[in-house]
Scaffold this motif. Structure first.
Motif, PDB file in Angstrom:
ATOM      1  N   ARG A  31      13.256   3.029  -4.230  1.00 49.68           N
ATOM      2  CA  ARG A  31      12.004   2.942  -4.955  1.00 49.68           C
ATOM      3  C   ARG A  31      12.489   2.904  -6.435  1.00 49.68           C
ATOM      4  O   ARG A  31      12.136   1.763  -7.499  1.00 49.68           O
ATOM      5  CB  ARG A  31      11.026   4.266  -4.934  1.00 49.68           C
ATOM      6  CG  ARG A  31      10.433   4.008  -3.444  1.00 49.68           C
ATOM      7  CD  ARG A  31       8.976   4.897  -3.376  1.00 49.68           C
ATOM      8  NE  ARG A  31       8.242   4.453  -2.182  1.00 49.68           N
ATOM      9  CZ  ARG A  31       6.965   4.710  -2.172  1.00 49.68           C
ATOM     10  NH1 ARG A  31       6.251   5.216  -3.337  1.00 49.68           N
ATOM     11  NH2 ARG A  31       6.250   4.637  -1.176  1.00 49.68           N
ATOM     12  N   HIS A  79      10.644  -2.650  -1.754  1.00 51.21           N
ATOM     13  CA  HIS A  79       9.339  -2.090  -1.919  1.00 51.21           C
ATOM     14  C   HIS A  79       8.575  -2.134  -0.274  1.00 51.21           C
ATOM     15  O   HIS A  79       8.164  -1.325   0.073  1.00 51.21           O
ATOM     16  CB  HIS A  79       8.286  -2.883  -2.644  1.00 51.21           C
ATOM     17  CG  HIS A  79       8.617  -2.407  -4.215  1.00 51.21           C
ATOM     18  ND1 HIS A  79       8.659  -1.157  -4.520  1.00 51.21           N
ATOM     19  CD2 HIS A  79       8.669  -3.257  -5.243  1.00 51.21           C
ATOM     20  CE1 HIS A  79       8.946  -1.069  -5.703  1.00 51.21           C
ATOM     21  NE2 HIS A  79       9.029  -2.357  -6.415  1.00 51.21           N
ATOM     22  N   GLU A 133       9.940   0.355   1.951  1.00 51.13           N
ATOM     23  CA  GLU A 133       9.535   1.641   1.438  1.00 51.13           C
ATOM     24  C   GLU A 133       8.167   1.801   2.007  1.00 51.13           C
ATOM     25  O   GLU A 133       7.321   2.870   1.547  1.00 51.13           O
ATOM     26  CB  GLU A 133       9.827   1.932   0.272  1.00 51.13           C
ATOM     27  CG  GLU A 133      11.207   2.370  -0.023  1.00 51.13           C
ATOM     28  CD  GLU A 133      12.141   3.391   0.498  1.00 51.13           C
ATOM     29  OE1 GLU A 133      11.347   4.489   0.366  1.00 51.13           O
ATOM     30  OE2 GLU A 133      13.043   3.462   1.144  1.00 51.13           O
ATOM     31  N   ASN A 134       7.580   0.815   2.339  1.00 48.57           N
ATOM     32  CA  ASN A 134       5.998   0.711   2.559  1.00 48.57           C
ATOM     33  C   ASN A 134       5.185   1.001   1.128  1.00 48.57           C
ATOM     34  O   ASN A 134       3.952   1.761   1.263  1.00 48.57           O
ATOM     35  CB  ASN A 134       5.933   1.488   3.590  1.00 48.57           C
ATOM     36  CG  ASN A 134       6.108   1.317   5.033  1.00 48.57           C
ATOM     37  OD1 ASN A 134       6.108   0.155   5.291  1.00 48.57           O
ATOM     38  ND2 ASN A 134       6.541   2.080   5.665  1.00 48.57           N
ATOM     39  N   ASN A 135       5.855   0.426   0.273  1.00 52.09           N
ATOM     40  CA  ASN A 135       5.242   0.905  -1.243  1.00 52.09           C
ATOM     41  C   ASN A 135       4.157  -0.483  -1.679  1.00 52.09           C
ATOM     42  O   ASN A 135       4.950  -1.065  -2.193  1.00 52.09           O
ATOM     43  CB  ASN A 135       6.234   1.290  -2.217  1.00 52.09           C
ATOM     44  CG  ASN A 135       5.654   1.397  -3.802  1.00 52.09           C
ATOM     45  OD1 ASN A 135       4.558   1.601  -3.698  1.00 52.09           O
ATOM     46  ND2 ASN A 135       6.914   1.484  -4.602  1.00 52.09           N
ATOM     47  N   GLY A 168       4.085  -1.193  -5.226  1.00 52.07           N
ATOM     48  CA  GLY A 168       5.125  -1.914  -5.860  1.00 52.07           C
ATOM     49  C   GLY A 168       5.307  -3.389  -5.231  1.00 52.07           C
ATOM     50  O   GLY A 168       5.871  -3.991  -6.006  1.00 52.07           O
ATOM     51  N   GLU A 227      -5.896  -0.199  -2.453  1.00 46.60           N
ATOM     52  CA  GLU A 227      -5.083   1.209  -2.789  1.00 46.60           C
ATOM     53  C   GLU A 227      -5.832   1.865  -3.828  1.00 46.60           C
ATOM     54  O   GLU A 227      -5.437   3.023  -4.091  1.00 46.60           O
ATOM     55  CB  GLU A 227      -3.804   0.800  -3.226  1.00 46.60           C
ATOM     56  CG  GLU A 227      -2.764   0.242  -2.358  1.00 46.60           C
ATOM     57  CD  GLU A 227      -2.257   1.418  -1.204  1.00 46.60           C
ATOM     58  OE1 GLU A 227      -2.147   2.460  -1.648  1.00 46.60           O
ATOM     59  OE2 GLU A 227      -2.183   0.980  -0.069  1.00 46.60           O
TER      60      GLU A 227
END
Length: 613
Positions: free
Chosen positions: A96, A129, A132-134, A137, A172
């Protein structure tokens, strides 16, 4: 010996103790918060953190990344790249954090007009991203990709990515990052010449940037707002926006942004007919841009040369052209910027009677415009073609005059008939070659024009598709504002219910003291005037609703119009009765009387009419 060792040991222990009490997380948060509004204050924290020993790798990595952001605020792209690269040496094991540094590094390459390098870095960050399942991002990576495609004039890719980013951030519920994406979307609307919508988005972003303390983003947005205001002929608004922007950008020391801002002021002065002030502003812009190494110098130099040509100052124009050629930034500029510059240079060559260079520059301009293949540039292509034909004819006339002088001298002398024959033959051959060259160029231009027409058809089809997507995005924004308006109306009803409760208490003799009534009334007074807020928001969302109803149905009163505005929000008769503090039956009767005034009997027709206005 012991006396010498003891102070040294005391120093080491003191240093270790200080490092243990240093709050690294707080320092990082403070530096990240200050970097957008007070970068010099952030720099003090950055240096203090880097001087500490024994911190975790992520602390050093994140701090070096913020160090790079500091230089980004100052417009020093090389240092931005250097320190973000240094941050990566600490962050390889932390995806991240690494992705964040990669995206910041890409901004440095984008500012240097190295778009391919910037896109490669963002795509690497995007993959991190996703792993990382961000989602936030991912959205921000889409936004940075869109910025690069915007500079590359690939607006379709830019819009597609921005719409994806907006959808993710709304899901989100991340409003903090959403404003940055909205600013990028406004920049795309500005580039596509949708100035009114760009202005609306810029104003929304300004309020959010100001509330978030993001000073540089605020002033950069203000600068772009000024450019859009020039395009809609709001010169007073543009002057106010650009004046505030250039003053606000000065403390950051970002020479590129300050230079760009002065160029926009130069365009404003030119539009107002202030030639000398325009020239002075453009000169300031060049003075800032050249040391910064900005790739935007090509476009701005072209605008500057155009203004100088307008005033007949070809000597200064040639100096600016020579400077740009020396900087060797032309190939890094996008096609539109190259076109502006080459066209201006061609006009300068023409004004100085340098026909060969003028023709060469016009040819390059046509080739660039053919690559852009934009519908709005058709008239510009015709203008360039006309200039090219004029210069070609001038070259023909010069050649003819030269040959005529040779022939005349040969005929007068009559010393060498063979030489005369040779010269006449050469002249004929030259004329034939010139004619063939003109025919060839004309055929080539016609062929390119046909190609341009076909490209325009494709562009129109694509533009229709993109406009449909933009319309859907605008519709979503309007629906969101509609929900806010409905919420405002219901809050207004709660406000009025509070007053009714006080009245009921008075009639029921619940109050024993006047002070109790006064206290409840003061509590209501402190609340906002929701009805006034409702009217303001409704008129903003539906500005023509009241006027249209009044003009079409003169019998309607102001109260009738207000009642219709509540019906347009799809409120039920019960909700309207509660809002207006009338009975449910009165609301039904009121609706019936309004339909009668409008000569409408069917409820479906009545509701359809209100929805269509």
């Amino acid at each position: 010996m012991a006396k010498r060792i003891l102070p040294f040991l005391f120093f080491l222990l003191s240093t270790a103790a200080l490092a243990q009490h240093y709050d690294f997380k707080k320092a990082e948060m403070d530096a990240r918060k200050l970097i957008y509004s007070k970068p010099d204050s952030a720099l003090t924290i950055i240096k203090r953190t880097l001087a500490q020993k024994g911190a975790h790798d992520t602390i050093y990595g994140n701090t070096y990344n913020i160090y790079g952001m500091y230089f980004g605020m100052k417009g020093n792209s090389d240092s931005l790249i250097y320190y973000t690269k240094k941050s990566l040496t600490y962050l390889n094991r932390y995806p991240r954090n690494k992705a964040r540094s990669l995206m910041n590094m890409s901004i440095g390459y984008r500012n240097k007009a190295d778009y391919n390098a910037a896109i490669n870095l963002i795509e690497e960050a995007l993959e991190l991203h996703k792993k990382e399942n961000n989602n936030v991002g991912v959205a921000m990576a889409y936004g940075e990709l869109a910025s690069n495609y915007n500079y590359m004039l690939e607006y379709d890719k830019s819009i597609d990515l921005l719409l994806k980013a907006i959808k993710i951030l709304k899901a989100e519920k991340n409003t903090k990052q959403l404003v940055a994406i909205k600013q990028k979307l406004a920049n795309t609307y500005l580039a596509k010449e949708n100035y009114p919508f760009a202005i609306d988005l810029y104003r929304e972003c300004l309020a959010e940037f100001k509330a978030g303390g993001m000073a540089k983003n605020y002033y950069m947005t203000l600068m772009n707002l000024g450019e859009a205001q020039i395009q809609v002929n709001d010169m007073v608004g543009a002057q106010k926006s650009l004046s505030e922007a250039v003053v606000g950008l000065e403390p950051f020391g970002d020479k590129e942004m300050i230079g760009i801002c002065y160029s926009k002021i130069g365009n404003l002065e030119n539009a107002l007919g202030h030639y000398e002030k325009g020239v002075a502003s453009f000169q300031k812009a060049m003075d800032y841009l050249v040391p910064s190494g900005s790739g935007r110098v090509v476009r701005i130099a072209g605008e500057y040369v155009n203004l100088l040509n307008k005033g007949g100052n070809y000597k200064k124009s040639m100096e600016v052209i020579a400077l740009v050629e020396k900087l060797k930034k032309f190939n890094n500029a996008n096609l539109q910027d190259r076109m502006v510059y080459k066209n201006a240079a061609a006009d300068t060559y023409k004004g100085t009677n340098n026909d060969k260079e003028a023709i060469k520059a016009y040819q390059q301009t046509i080739a660039i415009m053919d690559s852009i293949a934009d519908q709005e540039q058709q008239s510009a292509v015709e203008e360039i073609q006309a200039k090219f034909q004029t210069e070609l004819q001038r070259e023909k006339n010069v050649a003819l005059e030269a040959n005529n002088r040779v022939l005349q001298a040969t005929m007068e002398s009559e010393k060498n008939l063979m030489m005369l024959y040779v010269l006449v033959s050469i002249a004929i051959i030259v004329l034939i070659l010139l004619f063939l060259r003109g025919y060839w160029l004309k055929a080539k231009l016609q062929k390119e024009e046909l190609r341009l027409v076909e490209s325009e058809k494709n562009m129109i089809r694509q533009q229709h598709q993109y406009e449909q997507e933009l319309t859907n995005a605008q519709k979503e924004i309007i629906e969101e504002k509609q929900r806010e308006l409905t919420s405002s109306a219901l809050r207004m009803a709660n406000y009025q219910d509070g007053i009714n409760q006080i009245i009921d208490k008075c009639e029921s003799n619940i109050y024993t003291k006047v002070t109790e009534v006064k206290k409840d009334l003061q509590g209501i007074i402190k609340q906002k005037d929701y009805w006034k807020q409702f009217e303001t928001r409704f008129n903003t969302l539906h500005p023509e609703f009241s006027n249209t109803l009044t003009n079409r149905f003169e019998k309607l009163t102001k109260n009738d119009i207000e009642f219709c505005s509540l019906l347009k929000l799809n409120l039920s008769n019960k909700e309207i009765a509660s809002l207006l503090q009338i009975s449910h039956e009165s609301a039904i009767t009121k609706k019936y009387r309004i339909k009668k005034k409008m000569d409408i009997n069917d409820d479906a027709d009545f509701e359809k009419l209100l929805m269509e206005i």
